[in-house]
Write an enzyme that holds these catalytic residues in place. Structure first.
Site, PDB file in Angstrom:
ATOM      1  N   ASP A 187      -7.933  -5.341   0.028  1.00 22.07           N
ATOM      2  CA  ASP A 187      -8.455  -6.227  -1.137  1.00 22.07           C
ATOM      3  C   ASP A 187      -8.017  -7.749  -0.847  1.00 22.07           C
ATOM      4  O   ASP A 187      -8.675  -8.645  -1.469  1.00 22.07           O
ATOM      5  CB  ASP A 187      -8.003  -5.842  -2.327  1.00 22.07           C
ATOM      6  CG  ASP A 187      -8.404  -4.432  -2.803  1.00 22.07           C
ATOM      7  OD1 ASP A 187      -9.469  -4.206  -2.468  1.00 22.07           O
ATOM      8  OD2 ASP A 187      -7.802  -3.627  -3.482  1.00 22.07           O
TER       9      ASP A 187
ATOM     10  N   HIS B 154       0.741  -1.326   0.048  1.00 22.14           N
ATOM     11  CA  HIS B 154      -0.196   0.089   0.036  1.00 22.14           C
ATOM     12  C   HIS B 154       0.918   1.204  -0.040  1.00 22.14           C
ATOM     13  O   HIS B 154       1.774   1.039   0.555  1.00 22.14           O
ATOM     14  CB  HIS B 154      -0.959  -0.063   1.263  1.00 22.14           C
ATOM     15  CG  HIS B 154      -2.255   0.948   0.977  1.00 22.14           C
ATOM     16  ND1 HIS B 154      -2.064   2.273   1.297  1.00 22.14           N
ATOM     17  CD2 HIS B 154      -3.429   0.684   0.595  1.00 22.14           C
ATOM     18  CE1 HIS B 154      -2.971   2.560   0.873  1.00 22.14           C
ATOM     19  NE2 HIS B 154      -3.919   1.994   0.577  1.00 22.14           N
TER      20      HIS B 154
HETATM   21  N1  CMC Z   1       4.227  -7.550  -4.800  1.00 20.77           N
HETATM   22  C1  CMC Z   1       5.423  -7.397  -4.982  1.00 20.77           C
HETATM   23  N2  CMC Z   1       6.403  -6.475  -4.628  1.00 20.77           N
HETATM   24  C2  CMC Z   1       5.657  -5.240  -4.484  1.00 20.77           C
HETATM   25  C3  CMC Z   1       4.178  -5.292  -4.334  1.00 20.77           C
HETATM   26  C4  CMC Z   1       3.416  -6.515  -4.379  1.00 20.77           C
HETATM   27  N3  CMC Z   1       2.139  -6.526  -4.339  1.00 20.77           N
HETATM   28  N4  CMC Z   1       4.086  -4.036  -3.886  1.00 20.77           N
HETATM   29  C5  CMC Z   1       5.038  -3.299  -3.853  1.00 20.77           C
HETATM   30  N5  CMC Z   1       5.891  -4.119  -4.126  1.00 20.77           N
HETATM   31  C6  CMC Z   1       7.480  -3.643  -4.158  1.00 20.77           C
HETATM   32  C7  CMC Z   1       7.850  -2.780  -5.538  1.00 20.77           C
HETATM   33  O1  CMC Z   1       8.255  -3.696  -6.545  1.00 20.77           O
HETATM   34  C8  CMC Z   1       8.860  -1.943  -4.998  1.00 20.77           C
HETATM   35  O2  CMC Z   1      10.023  -2.548  -4.827  1.00 20.77           O
HETATM   36  P1  CMC Z   1      11.460  -1.950  -4.987  1.00 20.77           P
HETATM   37  O3  CMC Z   1      11.479  -1.058  -3.936  1.00 20.77           O
HETATM   38  O4  CMC Z   1      12.366  -3.027  -5.295  1.00 20.77           O
HETATM   39  O5  CMC Z   1      11.400  -1.482  -6.627  1.00 20.77           O
HETATM   40  C9  CMC Z   1       8.534  -1.586  -3.528  1.00 20.77           C
HETATM   41  O6  CMC Z   1       7.549  -2.948  -3.254  1.00 20.77           O
HETATM   42  C10 CMC Z   1       7.561  -0.602  -3.377  1.00 20.77           C
HETATM   43  O7  CMC Z   1       6.472  -0.499  -4.333  1.00 20.77           O
HETATM   44  P2  CMC Z   1       5.841   0.623  -5.296  1.00 20.77           P
HETATM   45  O8  CMC Z   1       5.169   0.130  -6.569  1.00 20.77           O
HETATM   46  O9  CMC Z   1       6.983   1.679  -5.211  1.00 20.77           O
HETATM   47  O10 CMC Z   1       4.799   1.159  -3.983  1.00 20.77           O
HETATM   48  P3  CMC Z   1       3.582   2.209  -4.550  1.00 20.77           P
HETATM   49  O11 CMC Z   1       3.101   2.777  -3.213  1.00 20.77           O
HETATM   50  O12 CMC Z   1       3.690   2.937  -5.517  1.00 20.77           O
HETATM   51  O13 CMC Z   1       2.317   0.956  -4.804  1.00 20.77           O
HETATM   52  C11 CMC Z   1       0.552  -0.513  -4.799  1.00 20.77           C
HETATM   53  C12 CMC Z   1       1.434   0.527  -4.122  1.00 20.77           C
HETATM   54  C13 CMC Z   1      -0.612  -0.702  -3.729  1.00 20.77           C
HETATM   55  C14 CMC Z   1       0.263  -0.231  -6.085  1.00 20.77           C
HETATM   56  C15 CMC Z   1       1.491  -1.856  -4.725  1.00 20.77           C
HETATM   57  O14 CMC Z   1       1.698  -2.320  -3.445  1.00 20.77           O
HETATM   58  C16 CMC Z   1       0.930  -2.810  -5.492  1.00 20.77           C
HETATM   59  O15 CMC Z   1       0.864  -2.811  -6.777  1.00 20.77           O
HETATM   60  N6  CMC Z   1       0.139  -3.773  -4.704  1.00 20.77           N
HETATM   61  C17 CMC Z   1      -0.655  -4.813  -5.483  1.00 20.77           C
HETATM   62  C18 CMC Z   1      -2.096  -4.322  -6.000  1.00 20.77           C
HETATM   63  C19 CMC Z   1      -3.028  -4.043  -4.846  1.00 20.77           C
HETATM   64  O16 CMC Z   1      -3.157  -4.939  -3.948  1.00 20.77           O
HETATM   65  N7  CMC Z   1      -3.409  -3.029  -4.628  1.00 20.77           N
HETATM   66  C20 CMC Z   1      -4.511  -2.674  -3.947  1.00 20.77           C
HETATM   67  C21 CMC Z   1      -4.058  -1.501  -3.159  1.00 20.77           C
HETATM   68  S1  CMC Z   1      -5.251  -1.247  -1.509  1.00 20.77           S
HETATM   69  C22 CMC Z   1      -6.799  -0.907  -2.192  1.00 20.77           C
HETATM   70  C23 CMC Z   1      -6.824   0.265  -3.049  1.00 20.77           C
HETATM   71  O17 CMC Z   1      -6.147   1.169  -3.218  1.00 20.77           O
HETATM   72  O18 CMC Z   1      -7.948   0.192  -3.651  1.00 20.77           O
END
Ligand code: CMC
Length: 435
Positions: A369, A311
């Site tokens: 989720d 998140h």
């Molecule tokens: N699986 C594997 N690696 C992950 C995941 C994941 N679900 N989420 C984040 N990471 C890693 C990412 O690759 C990055 O690694 P590095 O620092 O080595 O590059 C690090 O963690 C930080 O991630 P980010 O993408 O920079 O973080 P963000 O804040 O931009 O993204 C997120 C947040 C929710 C989009 C992301 O965690 C994600 O894609 N999660 C899976 C989809 C999901 O479950 N979404 C629902 C979110 S909660 C409900 C809502 O908002 O509606």
């Protein structure tokens, strides 16, 4: 008496030596923010923050999140207290108007919502234009958008009475549109709303009843849905809410602005994740495959992510996920789905991921989720409808933010700036001279 030093931040431009002192905005809770509104005017500088990692786009009194401690407050009330003691429509009133309603206010609010739950008969014809296998979120985008054509004469964003009317219409009609989207996808007749039922009872009835036989709303399912809706009702400046604010900031038709929010919510990084989690669990299929999927999620060369994990704001357990996980045990048992193998698989996946260095270092925990789909599934709601359920619940959050924005004296069109990195100015080359 010692004078309190004014809270400021000084910016020094090392290339020109110019400096500017900026006022700091102190919130009730959360990190302080420095006000950069004069920065471009005074210094000719822009701030650069892709993805809004460190940018507060507005002041808001609706919801507060402490991502490090896993705290979520709606108008100051902890979400877990509201989930336990309140109902969705009570929370909707709280989010829209800032205070919990009295018994009388709640009755009159409910009355207004139920009396806006019917849709114009012409709206129904929109559904027949969709192919039977259209994704229900695609239908929701189309049909909610179409409401802008039905209420153009009573949706003035500058009129507080029409703003309220718009909010009540959307909260009332979204369940009817959701029910009709599902019925269209399975080829069953649409079910009209029934004012004698609760908000969630009405939705269940529109999803599952058929004209051929009586349907009794299951109180366990009704309460579970109500709690899930409370937990999804608002989450401050998430992508879809910010989209509604951005779209609405141009004084756009509010039905169209909310439709933009629905489109944003659909993305798998946002609300679309609940559907993807279920698909992922089904694909994993068996505990013996978990490690393979964890390894894929960790592999930088593989776009796969563990859905329902991570998140932007929470760097610890998402408080909503904790509640839903507990609810899962109880609801699955009460609805006769105890021992659902997908729930056991989800628990095991969480356990393995939370022992893995990769997830620990990055503070990746299950989000809202991860477990919600398992409850929806137990309620008989098909996977493709999961994000529609999220959209129903979040409609009130979008509207609360839109109402707040439209009544804010500082309100103006949202217009981000950019750092241009394209070609320098150049001469046009006629077609025949291009190589
Ligand atoms: N699986 C594997 N690696 C992950 C995941 C994941 N679900 N989420 C984040 N990471 C890693 C990412 O690759 C990055 O690694 P590095 O620092 O080595 O590059 C690090 O963690 C930080 O991630 P980010 O993408 O920079 O973080 P963000 O804040 O931009 O993204 C997120 C947040 C929710 C989009 C992301 O965690 C994600 O894609 N999660 C899976 C989809 C999901 O479950 N979404 C629902 C979110 S909660 C409900 C809502 O908002 O509606």
């Amino acid at each position: 008496m010692t004078e309190r030093k004014q809270d400021t931040v000084t910016i020094i431009d090392n290339s020109t030596g110019r400096e500017m002192t900026l006022p700091v905005v102190t919130p009730v809770h959360g990190p302080r923010a420095f006000d950069i509104r004069g920065l471009y005017r005074e210094m000719g500088l822009l701030s650069y923050d892709p993805g809004f990692m460190s940018t507060a786009s507005c002041r808001s009194s609706i919801t507060f999140i402490d991502g490090n401690q896993g705290i979520l407050l709606y108008r100051g009330y902890p979400v877990e207290v509201l989930a336990e003691k309140s109902t969705y429509l009570e929370v909707a009133y709280l989010l829209l108007y800032g205070e919990l309603p009295t018994a009388e206010e709640l009755e009159s609010f409910k009355d207004r919502i139920v009396h806006h739950s019917m849709i114009h008969e012409s709206v129904k014809t929109f559904f027949s234009g969709f192919h039977h296998d259209a994704h229900p979120m695609a239908i929701l985008v189309g049909v909610v958008g179409s409401l802008s054509a039905f209420y153009h004469d009573s949706a003035d964003p500058h009129d507080p009475v029409e703003r309220d009317l718009t909010a009540h219409r959307l909260i009332g009609k979204i369940i009817t549109i959701a029910g009709a989207s599902y019925k269209h996808s399975i080829g069953e007749p649409f079910v009209y709303p029934n004012n004698a039922l609760s908000y969630c009872g009405n939705l269940l009835n529109m999803l599952f009843s058929v004209p051929a036989e009586p349907y009794q709303v299951d109180p366990v399912a009704e309460r579970a849905l109500d709690m899930l809706f409370i937990l999804h009702a608002d989450h401050e400046q998430n992508a879809s809410t910010s989209t509604v604010r951005l779209a609405g900031s141009s004084d756009a038709n509010p039905y169209a602005a909310v439709t933009a929010g629905i489109a944003s919510l659909w993305g798998p990084a946002h609300g679309g994740a609940n559907e993807k989690v279920l698909n992922m669990l089904e694909e994993i299929g068996d505990e013996s495959n978990i490690q393979k999927f964890i390894d894929r999620a960790k592999d930088r060369n593989d776009p796969f992510r563990l859905m329902g994990f991570g998140h932007r704001v929470y760097k610890t357990h998402d408080p909503r996920a904790k509640i839903i996980r507990e609810m899962c045990h109880e609801v699955l048992e009460k609805l006769g789905h105890a021992g659902d193998p997908l729930f056991d698989l989800a628990l095991r996946l969480e356990e393995i991921a939370l022992r893995d260095e990769y997830f620990l270092e990055r503070n990746l925990y299950p989000n809202v989720d991860f477990y919600s789909g398992l409850i929806y599934r137990a309620l008989g709601i098909p996977t493709q409808m999961f994000t529609v359920m999220f959209a129903i619940a979040r409609t009130v959050g979008w509207l609360a933010h839109w109402l707040e924005m439209m009544s804010e004296p500082e309100h103006r069109i949202s217009r981000p700036r950019q750092v241009y990195v394209g070609a320098e100015r150049r001469e046009y080359v006629p077609l025949e001279a291009r190589r």
